[in-house]
Design a protein around this motif. Sequence first.
Motif, PDB file in Angstrom:
ATOM      1  N   ARG A 170      34.821  40.498  48.433  1.00 10.86           N
ATOM      2  CA  ARG A 170      35.287  39.267  47.807  1.00 10.86           C
ATOM      3  C   ARG A 170      34.612  38.070  48.468  1.00 10.86           C
ATOM      4  NH1 ARG A 170      41.723  40.240  46.521  1.00 10.86           N
ATOM      5  NH2 ARG A 170      41.467  42.258  45.527  1.00 10.86           N
ATOM      6  N   THR A 211      36.675  37.149  39.126  1.00  9.59           N
ATOM      7  CA  THR A 211      35.969  38.359  38.736  1.00  9.59           C
ATOM      8  C   THR A 211      36.323  38.722  37.296  1.00  9.59           C
ATOM      9  OG1 THR A 211      36.074  39.230  40.997  1.00  9.59           O
ATOM     10  CG2 THR A 211      35.576  40.797  39.244  1.00  9.59           C
ATOM     11  N   ALA A 213      36.918  41.475  34.872  1.00  8.55           N
ATOM     12  CA  ALA A 213      37.209  42.896  35.006  1.00  8.55           C
ATOM     13  C   ALA A 213      37.034  43.662  33.710  1.00  8.55           C
ATOM     14  CB  ALA A 213      38.645  43.087  35.515  1.00  8.55           C
ATOM     15  N   TYR A 231      40.323  38.593  33.512  1.00  6.38           N
ATOM     16  CA  TYR A 231      39.801  38.019  34.759  1.00  6.38           C
ATOM     17  C   TYR A 231      40.815  38.209  35.880  1.00  6.38           C
ATOM     18  CZ  TYR A 231      36.499  35.428  31.801  1.00  6.38           C
ATOM     19  OH  TYR A 231      35.527  35.081  30.907  1.00  6.38           O
ATOM     20  N   GLU A 232      40.298  38.485  37.069  1.00  2.00           N
ATOM     21  CA  GLU A 232      41.144  38.417  38.266  1.00  2.00           C
ATOM     22  C   GLU A 232      40.781  37.146  39.026  1.00  2.00           C
ATOM     23  OE1 GLU A 232      42.437  40.796  42.342  1.00  2.00           O
ATOM     24  OE2 GLU A 232      40.654  41.438  41.254  1.00  2.00           O
ATOM     25  N   HIS A 233      41.750  36.290  39.220  1.00  2.32           N
ATOM     26  CA  HIS A 233      41.593  35.095  40.047  1.00  2.32           C
ATOM     27  C   HIS A 233      42.164  35.440  41.429  1.00  2.32           C
ATOM     28  CE1 HIS A 233      40.768  32.433  36.519  1.00  2.32           C
ATOM     29  NE2 HIS A 233      41.502  33.344  35.911  1.00  2.32           N
ATOM     30  N   GLN A 234      41.288  35.591  42.395  1.00  2.00           N
ATOM     31  CA  GLN A 234      41.692  36.010  43.739  1.00  2.00           C
ATOM     32  C   GLN A 234      41.758  34.778  44.645  1.00  2.00           C
ATOM     33  OE1 GLN A 234      38.045  38.120  43.615  1.00  2.00           O
ATOM     34  NE2 GLN A 234      39.022  40.126  43.673  1.00  2.00           N
ATOM     35  N   SER A 244      46.590  37.372  43.863  1.00  2.00           N
ATOM     36  CA  SER A 244      45.785  37.398  42.640  1.00  2.00           C
ATOM     37  C   SER A 244      46.620  37.008  41.429  1.00  2.00           C
ATOM     38  CB  SER A 244      45.195  38.796  42.397  1.00  2.00           C
ATOM     39  OG  SER A 244      44.168  39.093  43.317  1.00  2.00           O
ATOM     40  N   TRP A 246      46.158  37.592  37.208  1.00  2.00           N
ATOM     41  CA  TRP A 246      45.375  38.333  36.219  1.00  2.00           C
ATOM     42  C   TRP A 246      45.491  37.616  34.877  1.00  2.00           C
ATOM     43  CZ3 TRP A 246      42.365  42.503  37.539  1.00  2.00           C
ATOM     44  CH2 TRP A 246      42.549  42.982  38.834  1.00  2.00           C
ATOM     45  N   ASP A 265      50.086  41.232  38.107  1.00  2.00           N
ATOM     46  CA  ASP A 265      49.442  42.481  38.512  1.00  2.00           C
ATOM     47  C   ASP A 265      48.546  42.996  37.391  1.00  2.00           C
ATOM     48  OD1 ASP A 265      50.995  44.856  36.992  1.00  2.00           O
ATOM     49  OD2 ASP A 265      52.424  43.296  37.552  1.00  2.00           O
ATOM     50  N   GLU A 266      47.577  43.789  37.768  1.00  2.00           N
ATOM     51  CA  GLU A 266      46.562  44.281  36.845  1.00  2.00           C
ATOM     52  C   GLU A 266      47.142  45.201  35.776  1.00  2.00           C
ATOM     53  OE1 GLU A 266      42.423  46.955  36.943  1.00  2.00           O
ATOM     54  OE2 GLU A 266      43.610  46.633  38.775  1.00  2.00           O
TER      55      GLU A 266
END
Length: 280
Positions: A170, A211, A213, A231-234, A244, A246, A265-266
């Motif tokens: 990351r 990211t 995904a 998208y994942e916003h970390q 994160s 999502w 969560d994803e």
Amino acid sequence: MSDPGTTLSKHQVTCGDGLETLLNDPQDPHDPYETTETHLERLLGRALNSFDLPDSTVERLGTALAHSSALHSSHHSASLHRATYRHTYLLSDGSALSLWELTHNAGRDGAEQHELYAEESEARLAASRLPTGPPPGWTAERSDGRALDEDDDLELLGALLARPIPAQPRMYVPDNSADHARRVLRRAENADRPGPATARRLRLAFAHHITQAFGRHCPVEGGRDAGFTLYEHQFLLLDGSEASLWEVEHTATPDGRHMCEVYEDERTARDAMESRSRVR
């Protein structure tokens, strides 16, 4: 930071003794001897949406002393050529300011077009809306030569949704990250979006990374195609922990308009995408 996989990436600008100026990147595809003033005039002049930039941003750019341009990402296929550049400017007050330029050939005549954004997330969103499917007249086929139908499309979508995101380092960027988290939560339209507790925690964010995904078009109600992007916003928080959000962006709405949903969560985000894609 304790996590050896956590990396900070940013432009460093200092004032006074040891001034570290931002010079033209030798990899810049543009004229390396171009003055910053000329560079800005050309950049703003060719952008189709330069009038959308905040007035405060344009005013600050008027004090730019030096600049650096770098390719941030690119995509090339039979139907689409797309690239995103980050243009960073050293201002007279010692601060740095970045513009994100999206170039693509998705216009009617296939000519290269340019768009400018003040935020990376805005450039990513614009890039995600560009058509990525095959040119008209192309058909997708099975290995036995039979054309794919809607049921095949849903089967493929379900398989893709079940695939985990490959692990990768990351690269966190300190860039108004708490405000970025606030804007992501603000544009969420789903009733089960993260609540006040998550919003309070993300006020401690000082760096973030985005990211993509997942991204795909598939048929929905009425036989039309809808686009889905995940998208994942970390976020890296001040206490050293990570969090994160999502974000699901899709056009599976009754009128085909663009909609954003945000989850904590994803798995929940992927379930929501699969549910929207199976609407008939």
